[in-house]
Motif scaffolding. Structure first.
Motif, mmCIF file in Angstrom:
data_model
loop_
_atom_site.group_PDB
_atom_site.id
_atom_site.type_symbol
_atom_site.label_atom_id
_atom_site.label_comp_id
_atom_site.label_asym_id
_atom_site.label_seq_id
_atom_site.Cartn_x
_atom_site.Cartn_y
_atom_site.Cartn_z
ATOM 1 N N SER B 322 0.845 -1.210 0.000
ATOM 2 C CA SER B 322 0.000 0.000 0.000
ATOM 3 C C SER B 322 0.865 1.240 0.000
ATOM 4 O O SER B 322 0.500 2.256 -0.596
ATOM 5 C CB SER B 322 -0.957 0.102 1.194
ATOM 6 O OG SER B 322 -1.064 -1.063 1.882
ATOM 7 N N ALA B 325 1.796 1.773 -3.554
ATOM 8 C CA ALA B 325 0.664 2.269 -4.345
ATOM 9 C C ALA B 325 0.365 3.728 -4.002
ATOM 10 O O ALA B 325 0.119 4.550 -4.894
ATOM 11 C CB ALA B 325 -0.567 1.396 -4.095
ATOM 12 N N ASN B 326 0.414 4.063 -2.710
ATOM 13 C CA ASN B 326 0.152 5.447 -2.311
ATOM 14 C C ASN B 326 1.200 6.394 -2.867
ATOM 15 O O ASN B 326 0.884 7.485 -3.340
ATOM 16 C CB ASN B 326 0.132 5.575 -0.783
ATOM 17 C CG ASN B 326 -1.128 4.967 -0.202
ATOM 18 O OD1 ASN B 326 -2.134 4.838 -0.903
ATOM 19 N ND2 ASN B 326 -1.078 4.570 1.055
ATOM 20 N N ARG B 327 2.441 5.953 -2.787
ATOM 21 C CA ARG B 327 3.533 6.792 -3.280
ATOM 22 C C ARG B 327 3.349 7.053 -4.789
ATOM 23 O O ARG B 327 3.548 8.163 -5.272
ATOM 24 C CB ARG B 327 4.863 6.096 -2.984
ATOM 25 C CG ARG B 327 6.004 6.423 -3.885
ATOM 26 C CD ARG B 327 6.930 7.448 -3.291
ATOM 27 N NE ARG B 327 7.699 8.077 -4.354
ATOM 28 C CZ ARG B 327 8.784 8.782 -4.161
ATOM 29 N NH1 ARG B 327 9.217 8.969 -2.943
ATOM 30 N NH2 ARG B 327 9.415 9.308 -5.165
ATOM 31 N N LEU B 328 2.950 6.012 -5.536
ATOM 32 C CA LEU B 328 2.754 6.174 -6.981
ATOM 33 C C LEU B 328 1.573 7.105 -7.255
ATOM 34 O O LEU B 328 1.610 7.911 -8.178
ATOM 35 C CB LEU B 328 2.505 4.819 -7.650
ATOM 36 C CG LEU B 328 3.733 3.908 -7.732
ATOM 37 C CD1 LEU B 328 3.357 2.573 -8.349
ATOM 38 C CD2 LEU B 328 4.840 4.579 -8.542
ATOM 39 N N ARG B 329 0.520 6.980 -6.441
ATOM 40 C CA ARG B 329 -0.659 7.810 -6.655
ATOM 41 C C ARG B 329 -0.341 9.276 -6.375
ATOM 42 O O ARG B 329 -0.731 10.159 -7.109
ATOM 43 C CB ARG B 329 -1.790 7.325 -5.743
ATOM 44 C CG ARG B 329 -3.160 7.730 -6.228
ATOM 45 C CD ARG B 329 -4.286 7.052 -5.493
ATOM 46 N NE ARG B 329 -4.036 6.878 -4.077
ATOM 47 C CZ ARG B 329 -4.073 5.697 -3.458
ATOM 48 N NH1 ARG B 329 -4.319 4.611 -4.137
ATOM 49 N NH2 ARG B 329 -3.865 5.622 -2.158
ATOM 50 N N ARG B 330 0.397 9.500 -5.294
ATOM 51 C CA ARG B 330 0.714 10.887 -4.918
ATOM 52 C C ARG B 330 1.830 11.453 -5.785
ATOM 53 O O ARG B 330 1.994 12.658 -5.867
ATOM 54 C CB ARG B 330 1.190 10.925 -3.464
ATOM 55 C CG ARG B 330 0.100 10.762 -2.432
ATOM 56 C CD ARG B 330 0.660 11.150 -1.067
ATOM 57 N NE ARG B 330 1.968 10.530 -0.819
ATOM 58 C CZ ARG B 330 2.141 9.423 -0.098
ATOM 59 N NH1 ARG B 330 1.107 8.815 0.420
ATOM 60 N NH2 ARG B 330 3.344 8.934 0.099
ATOM 61 N N GLU B 467 8.904 2.202 -12.623
ATOM 62 C CA GLU B 467 8.841 3.354 -11.725
ATOM 63 C C GLU B 467 10.116 3.471 -10.897
ATOM 64 O O GLU B 467 10.549 4.571 -10.570
ATOM 65 C CB GLU B 467 7.635 3.241 -10.786
ATOM 66 C CG GLU B 467 6.300 3.479 -11.460
ATOM 67 C CD GLU B 467 5.641 2.193 -11.918
ATOM 68 O OE1 GLU B 467 6.351 1.161 -11.994
ATOM 69 O OE2 GLU B 467 4.429 2.214 -12.194
#
Lengths: 178, 470
Positions: B322, B325-330, B467
């Motif tokens: 998570s 995923a959060n880092r990629l989203r932000r 990424e």
């Protein structure tokens, strides 16, 4: 999942997906929107002048989302409705079409108040009219038609009626015939 | 449990369930109808609804759509007993009531019970109000067509219309294709087996990470929770899908439906999540971090009892994923991708096991305090040991340095609300603790973590390579 170890049918995968989603939905804590559709629906069906839930009226007036939901219910049950006058003319509108109905306002004279005329020839006539302009709402009962024409006196002495007349002449006024 | 529906659908369903205050069983039924988990024919409830509305139109003399809308939205008709009382002994041509419910006579004897009718009305409300009333005019218009001539033909026609309508709603709001594809892949992975190991879950997740979707480890584990529940039913999935073989047995349709109902209504974790949600107010019995831990440990119920290794994996590496995923989203924040995929921050299994232990001890301590607040130490009939234990718990309250523990009234009220939930949580955490202890004897936790970290780090590194290189 046959004994031979063959791949299970697509149907089993589909059913599991549906079960999985249903179980997930049951777990999701989602807040229900307020006021409820049932409460708004009761308000949609109110008779003019009948007691109303003031908190609900306030919510419709102040919360755009509630106003939208109320209008969706109202429109769903209206015989006809129009969000705006079609000819978005400047200045007052004296006639407009609401679906199959023609509305007209005849200006008052010295001896007679202004008249609202609704032509309903050949169509089920509306019982009520509701006008919404900004956060203001007026609902009036309409008399039964005579020879296909509904006539309502917009008597200046009756504030509800005279205000309805003023609102109807504003091109931005939404009209619902119920 | 994630995926398979969007927020709109969850909100549409919640509005009906809360507005009518539906029982858990009725909620489960409605959720199944919405997602289509009804067999042998997922359109059957809509066909039933068409007939129920036709019968109601006759009995109540409804001639307009609005009359039927009022029946569907009326909270006064949300309970079987209320409907029975309201309709009383109404009778009309072509429709009748008897002690059990509603009968549409002359139409192959279609009938439903009061309970069935109250469910169908809940379904009617869902269809009318779905998409936050976006389809209200359309659906209420169809109700109007039925009310104009409420016969069997019109009922069947409305059923067909509503079935098409709900199918379109599913296309829009229930992205089932991903779930379906994943379950098919899961069947393929297990090659016909219905039993599986923790390592099957891990291997399947690794394989799925090769695809473009990069599902969470926890998401994949949730699929196995559903799969296990379905496979453990009598007759298993074959029984659920092999309608033809069942047709030989009387009442197979009801049994099939009952199996599906159990599968959804027994969905247990909601209760645990609810318990945690209910412990927010009042004295700080649980800190935010403790609640998060409990949520992560217990969310894959029943795996915290039966598959402690998967529970540890989901907690430790699920958090790493998570974070990714959060880092990629932000698009930034915290350690970069290349650093995260190495799982250096992952919590070790021995550390997690220790936290399970402290949570169990903390819940136990809170339970003692709850008991002491309920039962005064000088109450009659207590043995000396119990008396001492209660007195010790009272004394312990002063040592708890948490908000609300210094206010006796707040504390008593807060614990009175929470103690049932505390008991259940304590029980489940104790079961997790025992399961982890057993696991540790068979598969020592430190090396198990080290080898899992290699697997997760390798899988993350490959899946997030673009990424990480950026």
């Amino acid at each position: 999942m046959s004994p031979e170890g063959e791949p299970v049918s697509d149907e089993a995968a589909r059913l599991l997906a549906e079960i999985h989603a249903a179980r997930g939905l049951l777990r999701t804590a989602s807040d229900a929107v307020r006021p409820s559709a049932a409460a708004l629906w009761t308000h949609v069906l109110r008779e003019p002048g009948a007691p109303v839930d003031l908190a609900l009226v306030r919510a419709i007036r102040t919360d755009p989302e509630t106003a939208r939901r109320y209008r969706a219910l109202l429109a769903g049950q209206a015989l006809a409705h129009a969000p705006l006058a079609i000819a978005a003319a400047h200045g007052p509108v004296s006639s407009r079409r609401i679906g199959p109905f023609a509305l007209q306002i005849l200006a008052g004279t010295e001896d007679a108040p202004p008249l609202l005329i609704v032509q309903t020839v050949g169509i089920r006539p509306p019982r009520l009219i509701e006008a919404i302009l900004g956060d203001e709402t007026r609902r009036l009962a309409l008399p039964p038609p005579v020879n296909g024409v509904i006539l309502l006196a917009l008597d200046p002495a009756v504030p509800e009626a005279s205000r309805l007349g003023d609102m109807l002449q504003d091109p931005a006024c939404a009209v619902f015939l119920l | 449990m994630t995926g398979g529906y969007d927020e709109r659908c969850a909100a549409d369903l919640a509005a009906v369930c809360e507005g009518r205050d539906l029982s858990r069983e009725d909620r489960a039924w409605l959720a199944r109808v919405v997602t289509g988990a009804v067999r042998p024919n997922r359109d059957k409830p809509l066909w039933d609804l068409g007939h129920a509305l036709a019968a109601l139109a006759r009995l109540t003399g409804a001639t307009k759509g609005r009359d039927l809308v009022s029946l569907a939205l009326d909270p006064g008709l949300a309970r079987p007993a209320l409907i029975a009382a309201r309709l009383g002994a109404a009778r009309a041509e072509g429709a009748a009531l008897d002690a059990r419910g509603l009968v549409l006579t002359g139409d192959a004897g279609w009938r439903t019970t009061w309970a069935g009718l109250s469910r169908l009305l809940a379904l009617a409300e869902f269809l009318l109000t779905a998409e936050d009333l976006g389809q209200f005019a359309t659906v209420s218009g169809w109700f109007g067509d039925l009310a104009a001539a409420p016969d069997g033909e019109a009922a069947a026609f409305l059923g067909k219309r509503l079935a098409r309508h709900l199918a379109a709603y599913r296309n829009e709001h229930l992205p089932l294709a991903t779930l379906e594809r994943r379950f098919r892949a899961l069947f393929g992975h297990l090659r016909g087996r219905t039993d599986f190991e923790d390592d099957d879950i891990l291997a399947f997740w690794c394989a799925e990470m090769e695809g473009g979707e990069r599902p969470g480890f926890r998401t994949i584990a949730e699929h196995f929770v559903t799969f296990e529940a379905a496979a453990s039913l009598r007759g298993g999935l074959d029984g659920l899908t092999g309608a033809e073989s069942l047709e030989a047995h009387a009442g197979w349709e009801e049994r099939l439906d009952a199996s599906l109902a159990d599968l959804v209504a027994d969905e247990p974790a909601e209760a645990l999540v609810d318990l945690l949600a209910g412990l927010v107010d009042g004295p700080k019995i649980l800190t935010g971090a403790e609640r998060d831990d409990l949520g992560d440990f217990l969310r894959l119920e029943p795996f915290h009892r039966s598959r402690p290794l998967t529970t540890l994996r989901a907690t430790s590496f699920g958090r790493v994923q998570s974070g990714l995923a959060n880092r990629l989203r932000r698009g930034g924040g915290g350690p970069d991708i290349a650093e995260r995929v190495a799982c250096a921050e992952a919590e070790t299994y021995p550390a997690l096991a220790e936290r399970v232990g402290s949570l169990a001890a903390h819940l136990d301590r809170m339970l003692r305090i709850a008991a002491a607040l309920r039962v005064p130490a000088d109450a009659e009939g207590l043995g000396p040991e119990v008396r001492d234990a209660l007195a010790a718990a009272v004394a312990d309250i002063r040592r708890v340095r948490r908000a609300g523990f210094d206010d006796p009234d707040l504390l008593t009220a807060g614990f009175a609300r929470a103690d049932a939930a505390l008991l259940r949580l304590a029980e489940e955490v104790a079961r997790l603790q025992r399961a982890v202890a057993t696991l540790a004897r068979q598969r020592p936790l430190a090396p198990a973590f080290a080898s899992d970290r290699d697997v997760f780090a390798r899988t993350f590194a490959r899946a997030y390579a673009p990424e990480a290189a950026a």
